[in-house]
Design a protein around this motif. Structure first.
Motif, PDB file in Angstrom:
ATOM      1  N   THR A 166      66.378   9.597  71.234  1.00  0.00           N
ATOM      2  CA  THR A 166      65.718   9.426  72.529  1.00  0.00           C
ATOM      3  C   THR A 166      64.416  10.225  72.539  1.00  0.00           C
ATOM      4  OG1 THR A 166      66.939  11.288  73.506  1.00  0.00           O
ATOM      5  CG2 THR A 166      67.883   9.078  73.775  1.00  0.00           C
ATOM      6  N   ARG A 215      61.137  11.683  75.356  1.00  0.00           N
ATOM      7  CA  ARG A 215      60.648  11.855  76.716  1.00  0.00           C
ATOM      8  C   ARG A 215      59.150  11.584  76.740  1.00  0.00           C
ATOM      9  NH1 ARG A 215      60.446  17.690  79.408  1.00  0.00           N
ATOM     10  NH2 ARG A 215      58.422  17.664  78.325  1.00  0.00           N
ATOM     11  N   SER A 257      63.472   4.258  88.603  1.00  0.00           N
ATOM     12  CA  SER A 257      64.871   3.849  88.775  1.00  0.00           C
ATOM     13  C   SER A 257      65.069   2.349  88.580  1.00  0.00           C
ATOM     14  CB  SER A 257      65.374   4.262  90.166  1.00  0.00           C
ATOM     15  OG  SER A 257      64.665   3.562  91.182  1.00  0.00           O
ATOM     16  N   THR A 277      69.097   6.985  82.491  1.00  0.00           N
ATOM     17  CA  THR A 277      69.534   7.750  83.668  1.00  0.00           C
ATOM     18  C   THR A 277      69.955   9.164  83.295  1.00  0.00           C
ATOM     19  OG1 THR A 277      71.761   6.817  83.391  1.00  0.00           O
ATOM     20  CG2 THR A 277      70.256   5.674  84.891  1.00  0.00           C
ATOM     21  N   THR A 278      70.278   9.354  82.015  1.00  0.00           N
ATOM     22  CA  THR A 278      70.632  10.686  81.504  1.00  0.00           C
ATOM     23  C   THR A 278      69.906  10.894  80.177  1.00  0.00           C
ATOM     24  OG1 THR A 278      72.829  10.512  82.487  1.00  0.00           O
ATOM     25  CG2 THR A 278      72.501  12.239  80.855  1.00  0.00           C
ATOM     26  N   PRO A 279      69.084  11.918  80.079  1.00  0.00           N
ATOM     27  CA  PRO A 279      68.690  12.904  81.091  1.00  0.00           C
ATOM     28  C   PRO A 279      67.905  12.253  82.239  1.00  0.00           C
ATOM     29  CG  PRO A 279      68.089  13.634  78.876  1.00  0.00           C
ATOM     30  CD  PRO A 279      68.448  12.190  78.783  1.00  0.00           C
ATOM     31  N   VAL A 280      67.913  12.925  83.375  1.00  0.00           N
ATOM     32  CA  VAL A 280      67.260  12.389  84.569  1.00  0.00           C
ATOM     33  C   VAL A 280      65.747  12.519  84.426  1.00  0.00           C
ATOM     34  CG1 VAL A 280      67.028  12.616  87.066  1.00  0.00           C
ATOM     35  CG2 VAL A 280      69.248  13.010  85.968  1.00  0.00           C
ATOM     36  N   TRP A 292      62.829   9.442  80.351  1.00  0.00           N
ATOM     37  CA  TRP A 292      63.452   9.433  79.026  1.00  0.00           C
ATOM     38  C   TRP A 292      63.749   7.994  78.621  1.00  0.00           C
ATOM     39  CZ3 TRP A 292      64.610  13.605  75.822  1.00  0.00           C
ATOM     40  CH2 TRP A 292      64.378  14.884  76.373  1.00  0.00           C
TER      41      TRP A 292
END
Length: 279
Positions: A178, A180, A205, A212-215, A235
């Motif tokens: 992942t 960011r 959103s 959704t994770t990490p926010v 992310w």
């Protein structure tokens, strides 16, 4: 004339006897050679299958199989020349001397070779990873013994020497799975800060590629003389990173337009710069 004929007959008999005497040795040496090559082929194929079953890295599998292949061929070659009656001691000495001379003249290549071994063993990246190293950001196509083959986003192929690659800093963007995105959106001081943050949060959103994770984070990054800078940090999976960056910027712009919010253009800060004194 008779004397010359006798010499010719004597030499012919001598060479014939030597050929007859040496034939079994030569035949056995060639039999060893052909059987050895076939056996090496079988062993190499078996070792490749064994390493694949052990789930070894494909690059490491190829490298180890090639090393094993040349070691076995070298041993076979020494066995064959020994069977032919050629002194192996002096021959090995000559090879060692030649190897030393070649090694001195190919120091750079040996450095790349050692770098390739380090990369294969310690795996700072693998085929398919996106990395940044030696001033290049690209995807790994192939890890060879002397060079690593990369392809850039605009489809340019780059070969980076393994010596420099293994000794330098490598940023692997794919290892964690992942990434960011670190984006900055500037708004004017007259903008409703909470409303702007809510709009950006809503945009993130609704994007299915944003994790959704990490926010995702939306916060004030900096207060400049001309604008409020918002840090937007969604992310995404590594393969979706570029798409998330593009869609976030585009959708935030469209949502701001709909809400009547204007992006604050970049203004060079001159507040700390002294004006030249007038003459």
């Amino acid at each position: 004339m008779t004397l010359e004929t006798n010499y010719i007959t004597a030499y012919a008999d001598y060479f014939t006897n030597k050929i007859i005497e040496y034939s079994p040795v030569a035949i056995s040496a060639f039999v060893i050679l052909f059987v050895g090559l076939y056996a090496i082929r079988i062993i190499n194929r078996f070792m490749r299958k064994l390493m694949v079953k052990q789930n070894l890295d494909p690059t490491l599998t190829k490298f180890l199989a090639d090393i094993l292949l040349w070691i076995l061929r070298g041993l076979l070659f020494v066995t064959v020349i020994d069977k032919l009656g050629i002194g192996t001691t002096s021959f090995v000495t000559i090879l060692a001397t030649m190897g030393f001379a070649i090694g001195m003249s190919l120091q750079g290549s040996l450095s790349n070779f050692a770098g390739g071994i380090l990369i294969i063993l310690f795996k700072p990246f693998k085929v398919g990873d996106t990395i940044e190293a030696q001033g290049v950001m690209a995807t790994v196509l192939e890890i060879q013994i002397f060079v690593t083959k990369l392809v850039t986003g605009n489809n340019q192929t780059i070969f980076v020497p393994n010596g420099a690659l293994s000794n330098g800093t490598i940023t692997n963007y794919s290892m964690q799975g992942t990434r960011r995105a670190d984006l900055t959106i500037a708004i004017s001081y007259g903008t409703d800060l909470k409303k702007a943050k809510d709009i950006i949060t809503n945009v993130l959103s609704q994007d299915t590629k944003v994790l959704t994770t990490p926010v995702a984070e939306v916060s004030v990054k900096n207060l400049t003389d001309s604008a409020i800078q918002l840090a937007v940090r969604p992310w995404a999976k590594t393969e979706d990173y570029a798409a998330v960056v593009a869609s976030t910027l585009e959708n935030c712009k469209l949502a701001f337009d709909e809400a009547g919010i204007v992006f604050q253009p970049f203004v060079s800060e001159l507040s700390n710069t002294k004006k030249p004194e007038q003459q």
